[in-house]
Design a protein around this motif. Sequence first.
Motif, PDB file in Angstrom:
ATOM      1  N   ARG A 187      17.325   3.032  22.902  1.00 18.74           N
ATOM      2  CA  ARG A 187      16.147   2.231  22.506  1.00 18.74           C
ATOM      3  C   ARG A 187      16.262   1.806  21.044  1.00 18.74           C
ATOM      4  O   ARG A 187      16.777   2.568  20.221  1.00 18.74           O
ATOM      5  N   VAL A 188      15.765   0.605  20.762  1.00 21.40           N
ATOM      6  CA  VAL A 188      15.767   0.145  19.368  1.00 21.40           C
ATOM      7  C   VAL A 188      14.545   0.747  18.677  1.00 21.40           C
ATOM      8  O   VAL A 188      13.425   0.589  19.151  1.00 21.40           O
ATOM      9  N   PRO A 189      14.767   1.460  17.565  1.00 20.24           N
ATOM     10  CA  PRO A 189      13.613   2.072  16.873  1.00 20.24           C
ATOM     11  C   PRO A 189      12.650   1.010  16.359  1.00 20.24           C
ATOM     12  O   PRO A 189      13.058  -0.085  16.004  1.00 20.24           O
ATOM     13  N   LYS A 190      11.377   1.379  16.369  1.00 19.51           N
ATOM     14  CA  LYS A 190      10.323   0.467  15.865  1.00 19.51           C
ATOM     15  C   LYS A 190       9.467   1.276  14.888  1.00 19.51           C
ATOM     16  O   LYS A 190       8.934   2.329  15.240  1.00 19.51           O
ATOM     17  N   VAL A 191       9.367   0.778  13.632  1.00 19.32           N
ATOM     18  CA  VAL A 191       8.659   1.539  12.595  1.00 19.32           C
ATOM     19  C   VAL A 191       7.672   0.625  11.854  1.00 19.32           C
ATOM     20  O   VAL A 191       8.007  -0.511  11.535  1.00 19.32           O
ATOM     21  N   ASP A 192       6.424   1.158  11.652  1.00 23.60           N
ATOM     22  CA  ASP A 192       5.403   0.427  10.870  1.00 23.60           C
ATOM     23  C   ASP A 192       5.069   1.243   9.639  1.00 23.60           C
ATOM     24  O   ASP A 192       4.715   2.419   9.755  1.00 23.60           O
ATOM     25  N   ILE A 193       5.168   0.605   8.457  1.00 28.28           N
ATOM     26  CA  ILE A 193       4.815   1.314   7.221  1.00 28.28           C
ATOM     27  C   ILE A 193       3.667   0.549   6.569  1.00 28.28           C
ATOM     28  O   ILE A 193       3.782  -0.664   6.331  1.00 28.28           O
ATOM     29  N   SER A 194       2.569   1.259   6.344  1.00 20.48           N
ATOM     30  CA  SER A 194       1.403   0.575   5.770  1.00 20.48           C
ATOM     31  C   SER A 194       0.672   1.522   4.824  1.00 20.48           C
ATOM     32  O   SER A 194       1.003   2.705   4.745  1.00 20.48           O
ATOM     33  N   GLU A 212      -3.096  -7.332  -2.230  1.00 20.81           N
ATOM     34  CA  GLU A 212      -2.190  -8.487  -2.245  1.00 20.81           C
ATOM     35  C   GLU A 212      -1.062  -8.345  -3.268  1.00 20.81           C
ATOM     36  O   GLU A 212      -0.275  -9.249  -3.460  1.00 20.81           O
ATOM     37  N   THR A 213      -0.955  -7.139  -3.920  1.00 19.45           N
ATOM     38  CA  THR A 213       0.066  -7.004  -4.964  1.00 19.45           C
ATOM     39  C   THR A 213       1.473  -7.166  -4.410  1.00 19.45           C
ATOM     40  O   THR A 213       2.353  -7.658  -5.077  1.00 19.45           O
ATOM     41  N   VAL A 214       1.654  -6.707  -3.159  1.00 21.81           N
ATOM     42  CA  VAL A 214       3.004  -6.832  -2.587  1.00 21.81           C
ATOM     43  C   VAL A 214       2.900  -7.550  -1.260  1.00 21.81           C
ATOM     44  O   VAL A 214       2.011  -7.266  -0.473  1.00 21.81           O
ATOM     45  N   ASP A 215       3.772  -8.456  -1.032  1.00 22.55           N
ATOM     46  CA  ASP A 215       3.737  -9.184   0.242  1.00 22.55           C
ATOM     47  C   ASP A 215       4.323  -8.339   1.351  1.00 22.55           C
ATOM     48  O   ASP A 215       5.098  -7.417   1.125  1.00 22.55           O
ATOM     49  N   ALA A 216       3.908  -8.648   2.563  1.00 25.10           N
ATOM     50  CA  ALA A 216       4.444  -7.927   3.728  1.00 25.10           C
ATOM     51  C   ALA A 216       5.892  -8.341   3.963  1.00 25.10           C
ATOM     52  O   ALA A 216       6.294  -9.456   3.666  1.00 25.10           O
ATOM     53  N   VAL A 232      11.547  -2.881  11.880  1.00 25.07           N
ATOM     54  CA  VAL A 232      10.759  -2.202  10.843  1.00 25.07           C
ATOM     55  C   VAL A 232       9.776  -3.193  10.223  1.00 25.07           C
ATOM     56  O   VAL A 232      10.173  -4.273   9.790  1.00 25.07           O
ATOM     57  N   TYR A 233       8.483  -2.842  10.235  1.00 24.46           N
ATOM     58  CA  TYR A 233       7.465  -3.685   9.611  1.00 24.46           C
ATOM     59  C   TYR A 233       6.871  -2.917   8.442  1.00 24.46           C
ATOM     60  O   TYR A 233       6.475  -1.761   8.567  1.00 24.46           O
ATOM     61  N   VAL A 234       6.831  -3.581   7.257  1.00 20.31           N
ATOM     62  CA  VAL A 234       6.241  -2.951   6.071  1.00 20.31           C
ATOM     63  C   VAL A 234       5.043  -3.787   5.641  1.00 20.31           C
ATOM     64  O   VAL A 234       5.176  -4.988   5.392  1.00 20.31           O
ATOM     65  N   GLY A 235       3.895  -3.184   5.599  1.00 23.04           N
ATOM     66  CA  GLY A 235       2.661  -3.891   5.212  1.00 23.04           C
ATOM     67  C   GLY A 235       2.573  -4.045   3.711  1.00 23.04           C
ATOM     68  O   GLY A 235       3.504  -3.699   2.980  1.00 23.04           O
ATOM     69  N   THR A 236       1.418  -4.557   3.256  1.00 20.58           N
ATOM     70  CA  THR A 236       1.211  -4.694   1.809  1.00 20.58           C
ATOM     71  C   THR A 236       0.972  -3.322   1.231  1.00 20.58           C
ATOM     72  O   THR A 236       0.130  -2.575   1.717  1.00 20.58           O
ATOM     73  N   LEU A 237       1.751  -2.988   0.200  1.00 23.05           N
ATOM     74  CA  LEU A 237       1.674  -1.632  -0.355  1.00 23.05           C
ATOM     75  C   LEU A 237       1.281  -1.695  -1.818  1.00 23.05           C
ATOM     76  O   LEU A 237       1.729  -2.566  -2.557  1.00 23.05           O
ATOM     77  N   PRO A 238       0.440  -0.764  -2.274  1.00 26.11           N
ATOM     78  CA  PRO A 238      -0.056  -0.795  -3.659  1.00 26.11           C
ATOM     79  C   PRO A 238       0.860  -0.044  -4.610  1.00 26.11           C
ATOM     80  O   PRO A 238       1.864   0.542  -4.190  1.00 26.11           O
ATOM     81  N   ARG A 239       0.466   0.018  -5.852  1.00 26.92           N
ATOM     82  CA  ARG A 239       1.177   0.825  -6.837  1.00 26.92           C
ATOM     83  C   ARG A 239       0.510   2.185  -6.859  1.00 26.92           C
ATOM     84  O   ARG A 239      -0.708   2.309  -6.712  1.00 26.92           O
TER      85      ARG A 239
END
Length: 717
Positions: free
Chosen positions: A615-622, A709-713, A581-588
Amino acid sequence: MTGRLGKAVRRVGRTGALAITLVLALGLGASWQAAHAIRDGQRERAQGVLDRAATLSDASVRSEIHRYLDTLRTVAAAVGSHDELTAGDFAATTAPLRQAGLVGATSLVFIVAADDTQITSVQDYWRDRGAPDLQLHAQGSGHEHLFTIFTRPLDTSAVLPSGTDLSQAAEPTTALWESRRSGEAAVSDTYVLLRDRGLPPDRQQLSFVLAAPAYGDPAPDGRREFKGWVVLGLRGQDFIGGVLTRATQGQADAELWAQNGGGQESRVARLHQAGQHPDIRRDLHVQIANREWRLVVSVDAAKMGGSAPILPLVVGLGGTVLTLLVCAMLWALAGARGRAEERVVAATAGLCAAQRTADNQLALLNGILDRISDGVGVVDADGAFIVHNPAAQAMLGRTLDGDEPGASRFLRPDGVTEFPADELPLARALAGESTDRVEMILRGPDRPDGMFLSVSGRPLDHDGQRGAIVVFHDITEAREREADLAAFAGIVAHDLKNPLTVIGAHAEMGRDALPDRPDQAYDSLERVGAGVVRMRRLIDDLLAYVTARDAALKPCEVDLGELVADVVAERIGHLRVRPDVYVGTLPRVEADPAMLRHVLDNLVGNALKYVRPGRVPKVDISAQPSGPGWVRVEVADRGIGIPDEDKPHVFESFHRAHTGQSYGGTGLGLAICRRIVDRHGGTITVTDNPGGGSRFSFTVPAAVPVAPETVDAHEYA
Ligand code: ADP
């Protein structure tokens, strides 16, 4: 031909054709009248020239002839006055003639008459009088001979030898006898002088003689002795040329015609000016001794007109060309005007037709608008309604006219929260954004209970001005029915959950009481437990579905990064194989935290669930900005994807795309998500994730200007 003329007249119009005809008639008439006037003036001037030339010519010829005749008479009288005329007397008497300027005169000859019997005596007589070599050459016999005795040459041509018998030429002979008979000077018919008869025909010219009788002094009885004649030979052409050239001054032609004895006219002489074509003439009668001759003076009217002969033609043709040019211009102008009028008529007809079509369409549109039950309104750039139908009037009432601001209020579907003015579909449409089925409640003095509306808005540019069209759909009744159903579902769910808990507890107890080997009863109790779990999930989903629509929205500033981290941790924390699971920089964002959590939980849950076995799940949240004040959140996976035909339906309740496969679920998760996103004024969609899988994205109001840049990845592995 007539048809072509009619077509031409139509093209320039009746007035144009009349003007052209008038200009043509007047122009041509005036041009050629002017040409005629000029020509008449020329002719008049030419007549004047002719009259002057004729008068002068007549006077000149008369005075010259008189001078010649006077000279001749004088010489005759002088010759006659000598008793014994000798050659010397003759020469002395005629000597002054050489300076007399007798133009055309060839010679002056003294002639005597003698019959056949007198020839010798006459010859001897004159030999003794100074002509010793005189030899009389009688021509013929039986008649009186006329012998030349003395000659005074007056020009350079050869003279007739003395002794020539003139009676051989009829014309001078007749003149001589006439003068003797009358005792006066006489003129002969015209003839070719004897001495000229040897010349080539083109050099021969008609001549005539003036003869005057010479008498001696009167005797006592009064009788006078006839002594002979004095004859002046004249070349007609030379005489007339000399006399008339001065008189006409090169402006006129002249001809002298002699009336001969036989009644025939013969032209004595002609004076012609080179290059002239005489066309007007004067006939004058000139008395020459015993004869009346005719003098014809003529001039070339065109040349004597005082102006260029071609002037009348130039004026006529110039005027014609000018007239035709003016007509052509008129034609072009009238034609252009006609064409412009035709175009205006055609354009007017087109406009009328377009107006009729527009009127019909307007009537049709008005009819449709009047009859549809949805309220439709068009607002201008300031948000004021410029068009609305009766249904809109009925729904919105005085709100349409902007009266009593604040009297009517738009609320969120919870019936409590004020609907932010800038989030109203109308405001968003004016800002250029389209919205669909945004639910709200309109409450006002005339509607204390409020009316449930589903509102859609679209931007509408009108006459270069920004505007918007808004459609209001009254869903009050549907909502009331749904509310009843929700209440009913809530009660049912609550009443179902208790027995389910009981069943679940008993099934668990039964399983625990069974010996520790999986026999049939154990399996059955296991299935009862699983069924209880599924049923509870269904009841929870149903309740969540109802809650998502009806629960009061409590928006506040939410840290999307924290919320996603929480959801992800809860979802994967207990798993033995950690998904990628990858989570990008997310705002308020500005949202109801519980509801937003529900959306993210559903999407992340599905992304982890719908993967191929093993299969291993792969998720991107941005997330990224999506227009002013909005954030687009994306949840992408590398799972089994959604068939194209199912994509439009996955947000509907109970729709499942992968039935028949071993993926459990109720088909309500995405329907709940859409309700929540809708209520926040956003939209939710699904597309294929390039490279495989699905990509869900939804919009939600941003809390503050988006600062990535408010939240780090974060990486969860
Ligand atoms: P369910 O409880 O069946 O998951 P949902 O409303 O969450 O119901 O989803 C509706 C249907 O959409 C699912 O049955 C599934 O077929 C499909 N679906 C939802 N999310 C995904 C995904 N990430 N990948 C593939 N299919 C999905």
